[in-house]
Motif scaffolding. Structure first.
Motif, PDB file in Angstrom:
ATOM      1  N   TRP A  25       7.732  12.009 -17.568  1.00  0.00           N
ATOM      2  CA  TRP A  25       6.520  11.170 -17.809  1.00  0.00           C
ATOM      3  C   TRP A  25       5.331  11.722 -17.940  1.00  0.00           C
ATOM      4  N   GLU A  26       5.567  13.708 -18.058  1.00  0.00           N
ATOM      5  CA  GLU A  26       4.220  14.321 -18.887  1.00  0.00           C
ATOM      6  C   GLU A  26       5.475  15.778 -18.525  1.00  0.00           C
TER       7      GLU A  26
ATOM      8  N   GLU B 194      12.604  13.532 -13.676  1.00  0.00           N
ATOM      9  CA  GLU B 194      11.347  12.985 -13.763  1.00  0.00           C
ATOM     10  C   GLU B 194      10.288  13.714 -13.941  1.00  0.00           C
ATOM     11  N   SER B 195      10.644  14.930 -13.669  1.00  0.00           N
ATOM     12  CA  SER B 195       9.056  16.283 -13.751  1.00  0.00           C
ATOM     13  C   SER B 195       9.581  17.268 -13.653  1.00  0.00           C
TER      14      SER B 195
ATOM     15  N   GLU C  38      13.718  11.838 -18.137  1.00  0.00           N
ATOM     16  CA  GLU C  38      12.617  10.123 -17.214  1.00  0.00           C
ATOM     17  C   GLU C  38      11.908  11.225 -17.229  1.00  0.00           C
TER      18      GLU C  38
ATOM     19  N   ASN D 100      12.258  10.356 -23.194  1.00  0.00           N
ATOM     20  CA  ASN D 100      11.751  10.599 -22.617  1.00  0.00           C
ATOM     21  C   ASN D 100      10.861   9.383 -22.247  1.00  0.00           C
ATOM     22  N   ASN D 101       9.664   9.391 -21.168  1.00  0.00           N
ATOM     23  CA  ASN D 101       8.717   9.002 -20.698  1.00  0.00           C
ATOM     24  C   ASN D 101       7.416   9.041 -21.780  1.00  0.00           C
ATOM     25  N   LEU D 102       7.013  10.066 -22.409  1.00  0.00           N
ATOM     26  CA  LEU D 102       5.723  10.313 -22.849  1.00  0.00           C
ATOM     27  C   LEU D 102       5.049   9.529 -23.548  1.00  0.00           C
ATOM     28  N   ASP D 103       4.092   9.560 -23.427  1.00  0.00           N
ATOM     29  CA  ASP D 103       3.177   8.296 -24.227  1.00  0.00           C
ATOM     30  C   ASP D 103       2.357   9.296 -25.494  1.00  0.00           C
TER      31      ASP D 103
END
Length: 208
Positions: free
Chosen positions: A168-169, A145-146, A166, A188-191
């Motif tokens: 986020w950044e 997640e990181s 997973e 991944n969950n990157l915007d």
């Protein structure tokens, strides 16, 4: 020729020839044969795509090893005595069942290539940013997640694969990787792609 005799023949031949390479990949081995212990000058050991669930402590005695391939086995951990393998340049642990990065890896300061892909790793330790000569780090297909900011210290890194996690950044410290040529962070969950990474991700970038 039976599977067992194939293994025995390859090891015996390596002993006779004082070989620096032993390839036992894809032979459905459930353990590392004890006789491998006699190959003290071995530089490359390939045990990929077997059924090995544990690595013996004595493997740490093979101090000349530069390449160790354990891809596609059933490993969950590595024994601490493997920390003695200080000459390792390439290590592949892909496709196993690791939930964390084995602590003994911290001693492998000469690594050029580290493949931890397709495991169940949930976190990366800060010390993973301490490899001065690492050029390839493959972490894809885990449960991350990181990422630690310390990865920005991998000054020789040219390729970083963190796809299919997973995340986020991405840590801003990665912007300082002056040798980095390729970054895969798709799946991944990157915007969005960070501005500093635009020239690295290529045309295959996928935002989720």
């Amino acid at each position: 020729m039976s599977l067992d005799s194939t293994v025995e023949r390859r090891i015996a031949q390596a002993l006779t020839e004082n070989a620096d390479v032993l390839d036992l990949a894809g032979l459905r081995l459930e353990r590392v044969p004890e006789s491998v212990r006699e190959l003290t000058g071995l530089a490359r050991l390939r045990l990929a795509f077997n059924l090995i669930a544990e690595v013996p402590d004595w493997l740490g005695e093979l101090g000349s090893l530069r390449e160790l391939n354990l891809t596609g086995n059933r490993l969950r951990h590595l024994p601490d005595p493997l920390a003695s393998l200080s000459s390792l340049r390439e290590l592949s642990l892909a496709g196993n069942s690791f939930k964390s990065v084995p602590p003994c890896l911290r001693s492998f300061s000469s690594l050029d290539v580290l493949d931890l892909s397709d495991n169940h790793i949930t976190a990366i330790p800060e010390w993973l940013g301490e490899y001065p000569s690492l050029t390839l780090l493959d972490l894809h297909g885990n449960l991350l997640e990181s990422l630690p900011a310390s990865l920005g210290g991998l000054a020789s890194l040219t390729r970083l694969d963190v796809a299919d996690n997973e995340l986020w950044e991405l840590p801003e410290s990665l912007a300082g990787l002056s040798s980095l040529e390729e970054l895969d962070a798709s799946g991944n969950n990157l915007d969005e792609v960070p501005e500093w990474a635009m020239h690295l991700v290529g045309e295959d970038w996928e935002e989720d």
